[in-house]
Design a protein around this motif. Structure first.
Motif, mmCIF file in Angstrom:
data_model
loop_
_atom_site.group_PDB
_atom_site.id
_atom_site.type_symbol
_atom_site.label_atom_id
_atom_site.label_comp_id
_atom_site.label_asym_id
_atom_site.label_seq_id
_atom_site.Cartn_x
_atom_site.Cartn_y
_atom_site.Cartn_z
ATOM 1 N N ASP A 1 0.843 -1.191 0.000
ATOM 2 C CA ASP A 1 0.000 0.000 0.000
ATOM 3 C C ASP A 1 0.879 1.242 0.000
ATOM 4 O O ASP A 1 1.919 1.277 0.652
ATOM 5 C CB ASP A 1 -0.912 0.009 1.238
ATOM 6 C CG ASP A 1 -1.991 1.084 1.187
ATOM 7 O OD1 ASP A 1 -2.268 1.617 0.095
ATOM 8 O OD2 ASP A 1 -2.559 1.389 2.250
ATOM 9 N N ILE A 2 0.458 2.260 -0.755
ATOM 10 C CA ILE A 2 1.101 3.564 -0.730
ATOM 11 C C ILE A 2 0.192 4.475 0.085
ATOM 12 O O ILE A 2 -0.904 4.827 -0.354
ATOM 13 C CB ILE A 2 1.318 4.125 -2.143
ATOM 14 C CG1 ILE A 2 2.212 3.185 -2.958
ATOM 15 C CG2 ILE A 2 1.928 5.528 -2.069
ATOM 16 C CD1 ILE A 2 2.356 3.580 -4.424
ATOM 17 N N ILE A 3 0.626 4.830 1.273
ATOM 18 C CA ILE A 3 -0.173 5.643 2.187
ATOM 19 C C ILE A 3 0.032 7.130 1.904
ATOM 20 O O ILE A 3 -0.896 7.918 1.951
ATOM 21 C CB ILE A 3 0.169 5.294 3.643
ATOM 22 C CG1 ILE A 3 -0.164 3.812 3.902
ATOM 23 C CG2 ILE A 3 -0.562 6.199 4.627
ATOM 24 C CD1 ILE A 3 0.404 3.262 5.182
ATOM 25 N N LYS A 4 1.273 7.514 1.612
ATOM 26 C CA LYS A 4 1.600 8.886 1.242
ATOM 27 C C LYS A 4 2.551 8.842 0.057
ATOM 28 O O LYS A 4 3.504 8.076 0.053
ATOM 29 C CB LYS A 4 2.274 9.622 2.401
ATOM 30 C CG LYS A 4 2.749 11.023 2.020
ATOM 31 C CD LYS A 4 3.617 11.641 3.090
ATOM 32 C CE LYS A 4 4.211 12.938 2.557
ATOM 33 N NZ LYS A 4 5.278 13.430 3.410
ATOM 34 N N GLY A 5 2.292 9.683 -0.925
ATOM 35 C CA GLY A 5 3.141 9.752 -2.110
ATOM 36 C C GLY A 5 2.424 9.186 -3.306
ATOM 37 O O GLY A 5 1.449 8.446 -3.169
ATOM 38 N N ASP A 6 2.913 9.537 -4.470
ATOM 39 C CA ASP A 6 2.237 9.074 -5.675
ATOM 40 C C ASP A 6 3.181 8.529 -6.734
ATOM 41 O O ASP A 6 2.753 7.915 -7.686
ATOM 42 C CB ASP A 6 1.388 10.193 -6.275
ATOM 43 C CG ASP A 6 2.192 11.453 -6.554
ATOM 44 O OD1 ASP A 6 3.421 11.446 -6.371
ATOM 45 O OD2 ASP A 6 1.575 12.453 -6.946
ATOM 46 N N SER A 7 4.457 8.730 -6.560
ATOM 47 C CA SER A 7 5.419 8.284 -7.560
ATOM 48 C C SER A 7 6.356 7.265 -6.929
ATOM 49 O O SER A 7 7.178 7.609 -6.083
ATOM 50 C CB SER A 7 6.211 9.481 -8.072
ATOM 51 O OG SER A 7 7.223 9.057 -8.939
ATOM 52 N N LEU A 8 6.212 6.012 -7.322
ATOM 53 C CA LEU A 8 7.015 4.940 -6.753
ATOM 54 C C LEU A 8 7.683 4.179 -7.884
ATOM 55 O O LEU A 8 7.010 3.617 -8.751
ATOM 56 C CB LEU A 8 6.125 3.991 -5.934
ATOM 57 C CG LEU A 8 6.812 2.828 -5.242
ATOM 58 C CD1 LEU A 8 7.724 3.341 -4.129
ATOM 59 C CD2 LEU A 8 5.786 1.879 -4.660
ATOM 60 N N GLN A 9 9.013 4.210 -7.904
ATOM 61 C CA GLN A 9 9.778 3.463 -8.896
ATOM 62 C C GLN A 9 10.002 2.048 -8.371
ATOM 63 O O GLN A 9 10.436 1.875 -7.236
ATOM 64 C CB GLN A 9 11.128 4.130 -9.165
ATOM 65 C CG GLN A 9 11.030 5.496 -9.794
ATOM 66 C CD GLN A 9 10.472 5.439 -11.194
ATOM 67 O OE1 GLN A 9 10.744 4.517 -11.957
ATOM 68 N NE2 GLN A 9 9.660 6.426 -11.537
ATOM 69 N N LYS A 10 9.696 1.050 -9.214
ATOM 70 C CA LYS A 10 9.895 -0.349 -8.833
ATOM 71 C C LYS A 10 10.834 -1.011 -9.823
ATOM 72 O O LYS A 10 10.975 -0.566 -10.964
ATOM 73 C CB LYS A 10 8.557 -1.102 -8.830
ATOM 74 C CG LYS A 10 7.571 -0.609 -7.801
ATOM 75 C CD LYS A 10 6.300 -1.430 -7.856
ATOM 76 C CE LYS A 10 5.275 -0.958 -6.848
ATOM 77 N NZ LYS A 10 4.051 -1.760 -6.908
ATOM 78 N N GLY A 11 11.439 -2.098 -9.386
ATOM 79 C CA GLY A 11 12.283 -2.880 -10.266
ATOM 80 C C GLY A 11 11.446 -3.703 -11.225
ATOM 81 O O GLY A 11 10.214 -3.718 -11.160
ATOM 82 N N GLU A 12 12.103 -4.411 -12.131
ATOM 83 C CA GLU A 12 11.405 -5.252 -13.108
ATOM 84 C C GLU A 12 10.548 -6.315 -12.435
ATOM 85 O O GLU A 12 9.540 -6.745 -12.978
ATOM 86 C CB GLU A 12 12.413 -5.909 -14.046
ATOM 87 C CG GLU A 12 13.083 -4.934 -14.987
ATOM 88 C CD GLU A 12 14.103 -5.607 -15.882
ATOM 89 O OE1 GLU A 12 14.187 -6.854 -15.892
ATOM 90 O OE2 GLU A 12 14.816 -4.878 -16.588
ATOM 91 N N ASP A 13 10.945 -6.721 -11.242
ATOM 92 C CA ASP A 13 10.188 -7.736 -10.500
ATOM 93 C C ASP A 13 9.024 -7.131 -9.709
ATOM 94 O O ASP A 13 8.318 -7.835 -8.998
ATOM 95 C CB ASP A 13 11.108 -8.517 -9.562
ATOM 96 C CG ASP A 13 11.801 -7.627 -8.524
ATOM 97 O OD1 ASP A 13 11.615 -6.391 -8.541
ATOM 98 O OD2 ASP A 13 12.545 -8.181 -7.693
ATOM 99 N N GLY A 14 8.839 -5.801 -9.818
ATOM 100 C CA GLY A 14 7.758 -5.133 -9.097
ATOM 101 C C GLY A 14 8.088 -4.817 -7.651
ATOM 102 O O GLY A 14 7.235 -4.383 -6.892
ATOM 103 N N LYS A 15 9.325 -5.009 -7.265
ATOM 104 C CA LYS A 15 9.769 -4.786 -5.880
ATOM 105 C C LYS A 15 10.591 -3.507 -5.790
ATOM 106 O O LYS A 15 11.045 -2.967 -6.789
ATOM 107 C CB LYS A 15 10.620 -5.961 -5.379
ATOM 108 C CG LYS A 15 10.058 -7.330 -5.645
ATOM 109 C CD LYS A 15 8.802 -7.592 -4.881
ATOM 110 C CE LYS A 15 8.343 -9.037 -5.180
ATOM 111 N NZ LYS A 15 7.019 -9.289 -4.773
#
Length: 156
Positions: free
Chosen positions: A86-100
């Motif tokens: 869950d993203i509680i605060k913030g809107d821009s999250l960079q993830k790796g190719e595995d989604g982590k």
């Protein structure tokens, strides 16, 4: 790192592991700056006030700790692979190719398999590595009172 200098006494040991060496260079260059790349905020807060911690963090996330990715050899932090639930605060999250994502936590702050709400800061604009924003930025998902308090700060 975390407002403490990073001292590398044995560079040969770091050169044996190129991933660790690159990681240390990235974190070392970040620790020399006094602001994050996207807004001029400090990268680490000494505050123990949860409202301040939440307001100064780039992101507040609920995460599951999956595994230890890089053990800190020259500082008091370990980097873990995390699944964001869950993203509680913030809107821009960079993830790796595995989604982590990768998060560097102070040693002893988290356990593999644990679920936490964490206040983190970006290492760089396009980086999938994040850092714990203060020494009090890791909260167990079982601490309902503190989690309610955090949610109230974000809604304000």
């Amino acid at each position: 790192m975390y407002d403490q200098p990073i001292i590398v006494n044995n560079k040969n040991k770091l050169n044996q592991a190129s991933e660790i060496s690159k990681y240390v260079r990235d974190i070392k260059s970040l620790s020399k700056s006094t602001s994050a790349t996207d807004g001029g905020k400090t990268t680490y807060t000494e505050s123990t006030d949860m409202k301040t911690i939440v307001s100064e963090a780039d992101l507040v996330l609920e995460v599951s700790i999956e595994d230890l990715k890089v053990e800190g050899l020259v500082h008091n932090g370990n980097t873990y692979t995390c699944d964001v639930t869950d993203i509680i605060k913030g809107d821009s999250l960079q993830k790796g190719e595995d989604g982590k994502i990768l998060v560097t936590f102070l040693k002893g702050s988290v356990e593999i398999g644990g679920k936490y709400v964490v206040a983190v800061n970006r290492v760089g604009k396009d980086s999938i590595i994040y850092t714990q924003s203060s020494k009090n930025s890791v909260i167990s998902v079982d601490d309902n009172k503190l989690l309610d308090e955090i949610h109230s700060y974000i809604q304000d």
